[in-house]
Design a protein around this motif. Structure first.
Motif, PDB file in Angstrom:
ATOM      1  N   PRO A 199       2.754  12.350  -0.446  1.00 28.74           N
ATOM      2  CA  PRO A 199       2.530  10.925  -0.702  1.00 28.74           C
ATOM      3  C   PRO A 199       3.824  10.129  -0.630  1.00 28.74           C
ATOM      4  CG  PRO A 199       2.222  12.216  -2.714  1.00 28.74           C
ATOM      5  CD  PRO A 199       2.461  13.185  -1.612  1.00 28.74           C
ATOM      6  N   PRO A 200       3.775   8.883  -0.137  1.00 27.08           N
ATOM      7  CA  PRO A 200       4.985   8.045  -0.090  1.00 27.08           C
ATOM      8  C   PRO A 200       5.560   7.892  -1.503  1.00 27.08           C
ATOM      9  CG  PRO A 200       3.149   6.975   1.046  1.00 27.08           C
ATOM     10  CD  PRO A 200       2.590   8.169   0.361  1.00 27.08           C
ATOM     11  N   ALA A 248       1.356   1.397   4.193  1.00 29.37           N
ATOM     12  CA  ALA A 248       0.593   0.708   3.150  1.00 29.37           C
ATOM     13  C   ALA A 248       1.460   0.583   1.912  1.00 29.37           C
ATOM     14  CB  ALA A 248      -0.682   1.480   2.824  1.00 29.37           C
ATOM     15  N   GLN A 249       1.334  -0.546   1.242  1.00 27.33           N
ATOM     16  CA  GLN A 249       2.048  -0.748  -0.018  1.00 27.33           C
ATOM     17  C   GLN A 249       1.076  -1.316  -1.040  1.00 27.33           C
ATOM     18  OE1 GLN A 249       5.634  -3.093   0.506  1.00 27.33           O
ATOM     19  NE2 GLN A 249       6.784  -1.206   0.827  1.00 27.33           N
ATOM     20  N   ALA A 272      -2.671   2.908  -5.871  1.00 25.45           N
ATOM     21  CA  ALA A 272      -1.607   3.796  -5.388  1.00 25.45           C
ATOM     22  C   ALA A 272      -2.208   4.943  -4.584  1.00 25.45           C
ATOM     23  CB  ALA A 272      -0.784   4.332  -6.565  1.00 25.45           C
ATOM     24  N   VAL A 273      -3.310   5.499  -5.090  1.00 29.30           N
ATOM     25  CA  VAL A 273      -3.949   6.618  -4.388  1.00 29.30           C
ATOM     26  C   VAL A 273      -4.490   6.156  -3.036  1.00 29.30           C
ATOM     27  CG1 VAL A 273      -5.864   8.249  -4.493  1.00 29.30           C
ATOM     28  CG2 VAL A 273      -4.471   7.849  -6.517  1.00 29.30           C
ATOM     29  N   LYS A 282     -10.526   8.665   0.628  1.00 28.96           N
ATOM     30  CA  LYS A 282     -10.155   8.976   2.016  1.00 28.96           C
ATOM     31  C   LYS A 282     -11.095   8.291   3.001  1.00 28.96           C
ATOM     32  CE  LYS A 282      -8.701  13.639   1.033  1.00 28.96           C
ATOM     33  NZ  LYS A 282      -8.794  15.029   1.470  1.00 28.96           N
ATOM     34  N   ALA A 291      -1.479   5.974   4.100  1.00 34.62           N
ATOM     35  CA  ALA A 291      -0.231   6.497   4.663  1.00 34.62           C
ATOM     36  C   ALA A 291      -0.471   7.843   5.326  1.00 34.62           C
ATOM     37  CB  ALA A 291       0.828   6.615   3.571  1.00 34.62           C
ATOM     38  N   ASN A 292      -1.360   8.615   4.737  1.00 34.16           N
ATOM     39  CA  ASN A 292      -1.664   9.943   5.271  1.00 34.16           C
ATOM     40  C   ASN A 292      -2.364   9.860   6.630  1.00 34.16           C
ATOM     41  OD1 ASN A 292      -1.472  12.760   4.806  1.00 34.16           O
ATOM     42  ND2 ASN A 292      -3.686  12.822   4.443  1.00 34.16           N
ATOM     43  N   MET A 338       4.348   4.299  -8.325  1.00 34.79           N
ATOM     44  CA  MET A 338       3.356   3.334  -8.804  1.00 34.79           C
ATOM     45  C   MET A 338       2.252   4.078  -9.559  1.00 34.79           C
ATOM     46  SD  MET A 338       2.521   0.115  -8.846  1.00 34.79           S
ATOM     47  CE  MET A 338       2.864  -1.017  -7.493  1.00 34.79           C
ATOM     48  N   LEU A 339       1.802   5.187  -8.974  1.00 31.04           N
ATOM     49  CA  LEU A 339       0.721   5.968  -9.585  1.00 31.04           C
ATOM     50  C   LEU A 339       1.140   6.528 -10.941  1.00 31.04           C
ATOM     51  CD1 LEU A 339      -2.099   7.350  -9.220  1.00 31.04           C
ATOM     52  CD2 LEU A 339      -0.854   9.291  -8.265  1.00 31.04           C
ATOM     53  N   ARG A 374       7.232   5.575  -2.994  1.00 28.99           N
ATOM     54  CA  ARG A 374       6.960   4.312  -3.686  1.00 28.99           C
ATOM     55  C   ARG A 374       5.595   4.355  -4.354  1.00 28.99           C
ATOM     56  NH1 ARG A 374       4.126  -0.380  -3.198  1.00 28.99           N
ATOM     57  NH2 ARG A 374       5.160  -2.352  -3.712  1.00 28.99           N
ATOM     58  N   GLU A 375       4.614   4.855  -3.644  1.00 28.42           N
ATOM     59  CA  GLU A 375       3.250   4.875  -4.179  1.00 28.42           C
ATOM     60  C   GLU A 375       3.104   5.934  -5.273  1.00 28.42           C
ATOM     61  OE1 GLU A 375       1.337   2.432  -3.481  1.00 28.42           O
ATOM     62  OE2 GLU A 375       2.832   1.710  -2.071  1.00 28.42           O
ATOM     63  N   ALA A 389      -3.300   3.689  -1.224  1.00 31.81           N
ATOM     64  CA  ALA A 389      -2.134   3.495  -0.339  1.00 31.81           C
ATOM     65  C   ALA A 389      -1.669   4.837   0.218  1.00 31.81           C
ATOM     66  CB  ALA A 389      -1.003   2.801  -1.096  1.00 31.81           C
ATOM     67  N   MET A 390      -1.690   5.871  -0.628  1.00 33.51           N
ATOM     68  CA  MET A 390      -1.306   7.211  -0.166  1.00 33.51           C
ATOM     69  C   MET A 390      -2.251   7.720   0.919  1.00 33.51           C
ATOM     70  SD  MET A 390      -0.580   9.070  -3.796  1.00 33.51           S
ATOM     71  CE  MET A 390       0.623   8.390  -4.941  1.00 33.51           C
ATOM     72  N   ALA A 391      -3.547   7.501   0.705  1.00 33.65           N
ATOM     73  CA  ALA A 391      -4.543   7.988   1.666  1.00 33.65           C
ATOM     74  C   ALA A 391      -4.368   7.284   3.010  1.00 33.65           C
ATOM     75  CB  ALA A 391      -5.954   7.768   1.123  1.00 33.65           C
ATOM     76  N   VAL A 438      -5.298  13.441  -1.912  1.00 32.45           N
ATOM     77  CA  VAL A 438      -5.444  12.508  -0.788  1.00 32.45           C
ATOM     78  C   VAL A 438      -4.304  12.610   0.210  1.00 32.45           C
ATOM     79  CG1 VAL A 438      -6.796  10.840  -2.118  1.00 32.45           C
ATOM     80  CG2 VAL A 438      -4.326  10.562  -1.923  1.00 32.45           C
ATOM     81  N   SER A 439      -3.187  13.210  -0.191  1.00 35.25           N
ATOM     82  CA  SER A 439      -2.047  13.264   0.722  1.00 35.25           C
ATOM     83  C   SER A 439      -1.118  14.399   0.322  1.00 35.25           C
ATOM     84  CB  SER A 439      -1.302  11.929   0.686  1.00 35.25           C
ATOM     85  OG  SER A 439      -0.089  12.037   1.389  1.00 35.25           O
TER      86      SER A 439
END
Lengths: 439, 439
Positions: free
Chosen positions: A61-62, B92-93, B79-80, B20, B86-87, A68-69, A64-65, B82-84, A57-58
């Protein structure tokens, strides 16, 4: 009643069957009257699977996330392990890093433990539970975000909990029998080390021995936690990492005395504890640095600005140009391109001629506390490498370690030669005893 | 700035591509100027996979550990997601149920929300983030253990957060277009309901309509949160569940006025909102109960002692034996054997003749607020069922609902007959208008 902290890695809990086998082993300690805290990693390759998912998906990826994952992995393994223990008729409760009081800074992906407040674990033990704790994870002190500790984090969790709980021993279960005098995949005659001091183990870990991570050993030394590295697939004694005598309660009952005297004689003989190697580094050479004060500082400030840890450094007078010097250093391959970019950007300011990059190197390290009082150790190494036709590129030493950089394709030969030269091969009766002068 | 809470179920985030697509949809709301909180379920079938894993190590895993295990599912999806997001360039948190302040009691597996303290979510929104919250989970108030909310828990999380944050709307994204006048798999002419009141929706949910769980609608009614049930696979308006006018900002811009007048006329016509059905119940008949005061109480105390919820109850004078009566009731099939065991154990004490169990029944319910003021509704149902050759076993009614129990194999016919009789089929222009007397 003694407290035992046991850590099981991902390969020890790869599937339901492994989890049940591990549960059986844990329960035996409880039956023997110990209070048991278990630190567990994510099952098998599940962390890699989660990273793959994130990448889908990225691309970036950030952090922080991502943390978390990834912490979902241990959440699964610890709950399943608690279930397996309950199924054997024992009380077990699982706790996240946060619940277990593993307080960290907020460097996502490589957080450092800054405190451990294991109140809930202590209560769970008081209630007769086996406590199962997620390795590799914690919670940040102020923002209360979930963090991961990075590579080797579960071992560090185990040692940190052992320290905070005043545990008698921290057992690190892994897929090998312990710490070896060299990597058995390279040196077929390598022997398991029965006992090794913290400082030597730190040098081994820092030099590429992968069984324990450096930070975990550092933590154990700081809080004087005896660590027992052993296999989850056998009942054999592994390697004790400690500066104190091994606690007798944790030696095999029938041969406690024998094992003790064995250990003692081993301790006396061991001048060299082992030979470690590392293929993860690359060499950077900066050619034609003006030989005036401050230039080396400028170079290493440039590198440090990228948060890159460098390892060995060598400086020579340039043979080609007077008033100039060449500086070489090693660094993790993964930081290679970042370092080159930073140096190229600073080239004009520092005033050197060029940067060369070489990732086809290997590092061999010989570690032994006995080195301090036994001269001749270095000479033995150089002679052995020379006999094996291995050329030495760089050398660095500490009180109890000699490291050399060789060509990558000669590293295995070098390790075997050194291992034999110090009498570490398992078919030899005695380790070599040194005499003579100098190091 | 309005606050939107959006809930995406497991089928909406089944894989990376779905995640996504969902991220794109979420971001559009942020771009439109809303503050967005997203509640997400575990990806696809991952919860079932985790339950399978638990079964592999323990036939009856401890409830606390099962909840710990299952909450890993949403941890991954949130988490996934939030990553998507952010992408796509948005902040996003993700937050666990515990971090989001979802406080529950400690009934593992079916915990009730007792408070929501969304301080961290509010801060995340203030910082410009899209907040992603794990559905289905919370933390117990005193012991701080991780809990799950049971079936439909993610919808309840969403509504509870919407209430606590004072959100303007709670959108429940699902794999169907909304709430239908009947299950479209049974009634091909079923229509999507544009708008429905809380009370009717509660009756529909309690009667087997599966789109929304009863507890979620109850929560929405208590805090007056407008709920919009809609498809994550289309952009169409779904079903608004609210007693107030639909907020204009969330109606399609180009036809807001048209939609409003449409909705109004629909509201006027709708005497019957829909026909729900339920195959999950069984019927227990207790034959030959002494017809003296207190016997019914003894029976239902016995059932209640097993924590079984019963639904319909019918009592008749026994035709075979004077001074005795037969009592029938329906209950979830899953509780059947437990109920029979408890009744058998109490047989001598209560003094009945025998217990019969029948799990081949179906329940049909007709729900409509218009029922209150329109007599003849019941007669229409009975006539329709009679014409369709469907026999009625049991009947129960509320102010706005009529339920009947039929044979399981006739249930589909019954649903189709009732749907047609009330003019709900989509090819008819007008709903039936009732006159006459009685219900």
């Amino acid at each position: 009643m003694s407290i035992v902290v046991q850590k099981f890695g991902g390969s020890s809990v790869a599937d339901a069957e492994s989890v049940k086998r591990v549960a059986q082993r844990i329960v035996e300690y409880r039956q023997a009257g110990h209070e048991v805290v278990v630190v567990v990693s994510a099952m098998g390759d599940s962390t890699d699977d989660l990273i793959d998912l994130a990448q889908q998906v990225s691309p970036l990826p950030p952090a922080r996330e991502l943390d978390m994952l990834l912490t979902a992995g241990e959440r699964i393994s610890m709950a399943v392990l608690a279930m397996a223990i309950a199924n054997l008729g024992f009380e077990a409760q699982s706790f996240t890093g946060s619940q277990a009081g593993v307080i960290t800074d907020e460097q996502f992906g490589k957080a450092r433990i800054i405190d451990v407040t294991p109140g809930r674990i202590r209560s769970a033990l008081d209630d007769g539970n086996i406590a199962i704790v997620a390795g590799f994870q914690g919670v940040s002190q102020t923002a209360k975000n979930i963090t991961t500790l990075g590579r080797g984090g579960s071992d560090t969790t185990a040692v940190a909990l052992a320290a905070a709980l005043g545990a008698d021993v921290c057992e690190i279960y892994t897929d090998v029998d312990g710490v070896f005098t060299a990597d058995p995949r390279i040196v077929s005659t390598a022997r398991k080390i029965d006992e090794i001091g913290f400082e030597e183990m730190m040098e081994m870990a820092a030099s590429g021995a992968k069984v324990l991570m450096l930070r975990c050993v550092e933590y154990a030394r700081r809080y004087d936690v005896p660590v027992h590295v052993r296999s989850s697939f056998s009942r054999k004694q592994g390697t004790w990492v400690t500066d104190s005598p091994v606690p007798e309660a944790f030696l095999p009952a029938r041969s406690a005395k024998a094992a003790e005297s064995e250990t003692e004689s081993t301790m006396e003989q061991a001048i060299i504890s082992g030979v470690a190697h590392d293929r993860s580094e690359a060499k950077v050479t900066i050619v034609g640095v003006p030989d005036i004060p401050g230039k080396a500082a400028e170079i290493f400030k440039t590198i440090a600005g990228q948060e890159i840890d460098i390892d060995m450094i060598v400086q020579n007078i340039s043979t080609r140009e007077p008033g100039k010097t060449d500086i070489s250093f090693t660094l993790p391959k993964t930081d290679g391109s970042k370092a080159i970019e930073a140096l190229d950007a600073a080239k004009a300011k520092i005033g050197f001629d060029q940067v060369r990059y070489d990732d086809q190197i290997g590092k061999l390290s010989v570690v032994g506390a006995g080195m301090r009082s036994h001269p001749g150790v270095t000479a033995t190494l150089f002679e052995a490498l020379s006999d094996a036709q291995v050329n030495i590129d760089m050398i660095s030493t500490s009180e109890i370690r000699i490291s050399v950089v060789t060509r990558a394709d000669l590293l295995d030969d070098a390790v075997r030669a050194a291992h034999a030269a110090y009498g570490l091969d398992s078919d030899e009766d005695e380790a070599v005893v040194y005499g003579g002068t100098g190091r």
